[in-house]
Design a protein around this motif. Structure first.
Motif, mmCIF file in Angstrom:
data_model
loop_
_atom_site.group_PDB
_atom_site.id
_atom_site.type_symbol
_atom_site.label_atom_id
_atom_site.label_comp_id
_atom_site.label_asym_id
_atom_site.label_seq_id
_atom_site.Cartn_x
_atom_site.Cartn_y
_atom_site.Cartn_z
ATOM 1 N N GLU A 195 0.114 -1.070 0.137
ATOM 2 C CA GLU A 195 -0.772 -1.072 1.296
ATOM 3 C C GLU A 195 -1.989 -0.168 1.082
ATOM 4 N N PRO A 228 1.776 2.095 -6.685
ATOM 5 C CA PRO A 228 1.824 0.973 -5.736
ATOM 6 C C PRO A 228 3.179 0.268 -5.794
ATOM 7 N N VAL A 245 5.738 3.054 -4.181
ATOM 8 C CA VAL A 245 5.518 3.522 -2.810
ATOM 9 C C VAL A 245 5.204 2.348 -1.883
ATOM 10 N N SER A 246 4.041 1.760 -2.080
ATOM 11 C CA SER A 246 3.633 0.651 -1.226
ATOM 12 C C SER A 246 2.292 0.147 -1.714
ATOM 13 N N VAL A 293 -1.976 3.418 2.804
ATOM 14 C CA VAL A 293 -1.073 4.395 2.188
ATOM 15 C C VAL A 293 -1.644 4.870 0.858
#
Lengths: 222, 222, 250
Positions: free
Chosen positions: A43, A37, A40-41, A46
């Motif tokens: 969210e 997390p 990358v992201s 995702v």
């Protein structure tokens, strides 16, 4: 069989006396998952998408990490040569060691995985697939990893080498393991996937102990 | 009876010893002498099947050892450089495992053996809490437990105090007098009739042989 | 294990005999390789007709396909040599396996890079996670692991055995890896064109390909024997026949 039992008990006892060896792979597993997390992201969409792959790769690396020490202590303190000079079967002992190794890593990783799955927003439908695939897939990882560990136990710089030897052989388990979870997330049937993972486990279970024993003998006699 | 014919060991292009021939009968004690690095440990390891760096034949009861390894290992007690003791386990747990490995460690109970080596009251102490000498004693408690016909001991007296050494010596003498066989590396003189003690000095062997034609070198012995 | 084998099989165990026989065979294989490769290349690159879909870019198969075949055959050869080395304790077999490993790895690299070059005009990208290419990449990793294991042991006999065990484990796993990669590939929408798909090639195309494959095999045999002979000399440098060989030559 009695000897196998005794070997498993002894290894579990040793693992319990040396708790850090149990905790370290689990902590590593958790930590690697946390990195994604951040990198990358955060969210949900995702993460949910890549969660099956991430969890499987992290479980694979955690298993691999703990593999290096599987035979190392026994090699260093002379326990291994005592087994080789005993009339007992080295393959059986190796199997016992791998089983108890799996109980203290792969098994616990599988139990811990739902927590991580929640953190990565994996849909709850995929939980049985996740736990199931890890339970059936990680024994194969332990068995194959043990071959690499046995081949490199006598070498001073075995640590990186073992990854090079073992990782390519891990690929089928990774492919089917992650695919199982993906199928689970899409509410597709997973019994076929699990059966394939199970077949791989049985196949490895039958052959790997002999390869491990041969590799251990070779490392001792080097 | 243990017979060795034409035993040659070569390691990294260096010949440790060559064309070694001897046989050991019931009631014989064989003392291996030599400087550090002369190949004493290697010789013992070869005899136990723990090294593959040799050519030549080893016979046990007139049969090639490699053809009947389990039989031979059944009869053999090997105490090597490394104690083979797990630091996390207690003395009793360690010896119990040894008994699992070697069915012939059955002469007396573990408690009796520990009493004999002066570890009365230490049964339940994990071995990491014991001194080096005490750990060595745990390892040597096997000698009291053993009813193996053949003992192979690599520097059994290191880290043992004077009194302990005398006791172990007496034990070895007793073992040999009762029809056992013993091969060991040590510089002690034993109180035994001359004809039952043999000595092999690897230094002298190394001096007499400077180069050897290792004719069947393409057949790697294992 | 005691399995009776023909006499020549045991003669192979003698380093000197193997060294001599390979020395005799080598020039023939070298010559055959040269003739076949030159014929195949000239025919394939200049006279074979262009592909109706891919035009001239398909001509890379004359390099790519033989390399890929050799990369896999070489692994099989290493596995067989490893078994012979372990069952019959034959040092020469281990030396053959060891000498083959870097050749196999090179073939894999050639197959991978020609595949990538071919991919550019075909798929518009240098790398596509095509099943065949991915399997090749994993094969390369297996080769690298084996080569690394050979070099990790200071004692050569131990390294031989360790690498043989790993080769056998690898050879058992290769079909599983291939199957799983192909399965994985179909799961993730396969590329519209696979490098393996052969839409009934006309003879003008496949005959030069066949010649190339044969040429590659001869070339492989030639290089393998050369490498094996050098390794034999190195390992046997103390034995009588090597000394005689090195002192007798004028």
């Amino acid at each position: 069989m009695n000897f196998l039992n005794a070997a498993i008990k002894r290894e579990l006892l040793l693992a319990l006396r040396n708790r850090s060896e149990i905790i370290n792979p689990l902590a590593f597993f958790l930590l690697v998952i946390t990195l994604f997390p951040l990198a990358v992201s955060p969210e949900a969409k995702v993460l949910a998408n890549i969660a099956p792959g991430i969890i499987w790769v992290a479980a694979l690396l955690a298993t691999l990490l703990s593999m290096d020490s599987l035979f190392k202590n026994d090699y260093d303190d002379g326990s291994l040569e005592q087994i080789v000079v005993s009339p007992q079967s080295l393959a059986l002992l190796a199997l016992g060691k791998v089983i108890s190794h799996w109980l203290s890593t792969g098994f616990l990783l599988a139990l811990l995985s739902p927590v991580l799955a929640v953190m990565l927003f994996l849909p709850s439908e995929a939980m049985p697939a996740l736990v199931g695939s890890l339970l059936i897939g990680t024994p194969t990882l332990s068995l194959i990893g043990a071959i690499g560990a046995a081949l490199t136990v006598g070498l001073r710089k075995g640590g990186v080498l073992i990854s090079l030897l073992v990782l390519p052989l891990y690929i089928p388990v990774l492919i089917f393991g992650a695919a199982t979870v993906q199928a689970g997330a899409l509410n597709l049937p997973i019994s076929g996937h699990l059966a394939l993972l199970g077949a791989m486990m049985v196949f490895t279970l039958l052959l790997a102990p002999f390869a491990i024993a041969a590799a251990l003998k070779l490392s001792i006699r080097n | 009876m243990l017979t060795v014919t034409n035993l040659t060991s070569e390691r990294d292009d260096r010949i440790l010893f060559a064309n070694l021939n001897f046989s050991l009968h019931a009631g014989d004690l064989l003392q291996i002498e030599g400087q550090n690095g002369s190949g004493k440990t290697t010789l013992l390891r070869i005899l136990c099947g723990l090294s593959s760096h040799f050519s030549g034949k080893i016979y046990w009861q007139n049969q090639d050892v490699s053809q009947q390894l389990p039989n031979f290992l059944q009869a053999l007690l090997y105490v090597g450089h490394h104690a083979g003791i797990k630091a996390a386990l207690t003395a009793e747990e360690n010896l119990r495992w040894m008994q699992r490995l070697h069915p012939l460690l059955n002469r007396c109970t573990i408690t009796e053996a520990l009493n004999q080596v002066g570890l009365y009251g230490y049964e339940d102490v994990p071995c990491y809490a014991l001194s080096a000498g005490q750990q060595r004693r745990v390892s040597l408690a096997r000698l009291y437990l053993s009813s193996h016909p053949l003992w192979i001991l690599d520097e059994p007296f290191t880290a043992i105090d004077k009194k302990g050494v005398l006791e172990k010596e007496a034990l070895i003498v007793k073992h040999v007098q009762q029809g056992g066989m013993c091969i060991l590396t040590t510089h002690h003189d034993f109180d035994l009739p001359k004809q039952t003690i043999r000595r092999i000095n690897l230094d002298q062997l190394a001096h007499t042989i400077t180069s050897v034609d290792t004719t069947p070198s393409y057949l790697v012995s294992v | 294990m005691n399995i009776k084998m023909p006499k020549w099989f045991y003669q192979l165990a003698s380093p000197k005999w193997s060294y001599d026989i390979m020395g005799m065979l080598m020039p023939w294989f070298g010559l055959a390789a040269l003739l076949l490769l030159v014929t195949g290349i000239v025919w394939g690159l200049m006279f074979a007709p262009p592909d109706y879909q891919q035009g001239n870019s398909y001509r890379i198969i004359y390099i790519h396909v033989p390399s890929a075949i050799l990369a896999q055959s070489c692994f099989m050869l290493m596995a067989v040599a490893g078994i012979i080395g372990m069952v019959w304790k034959m040092k020469v077999a281990h030396i053959v396996a060891k000498s083959a490993a870097p050749i196999g790895a090179s073939m894999t690299i050639i197959a991978l890079s020609t595949g990538a070059i071919w991919g550019k005009p075909t798929w518009g990208a240098w790398w596509v996670w095509d099943a065949r290419l991915t399997s090749m990449l994993i094969l390369l990793f297996l080769y690298l692991g084996i080569i690394a294991l050979y070099s990790a042991f200071s004692n050569k006999a131990s390294g031989d055995q360790a690498a043989s065990i790993l080769t056998l484990v690898g050879v058992v796993n290769i079909p599983i890896i291939k199957y799983s990669v192909e399965w994985w590939n179909t799961l993730h929408q396969p590329a519209s064109f696979t490098l393996t798909k052969k839409p009934a090639m006309p003879p003008e195309m496949w005959v030069p390909l066949l010649i190339m494959v044969l040429g590659y095999y001869c070339f492989f045999a030639y290089v393998l024997m050369a490498r094996t002979r050098i390794e034999l000399l190195e390992r046997e440098h103390k034995s009588g026949w090597v000394t005689a060989l090195l002192t007798d030559t004028p």
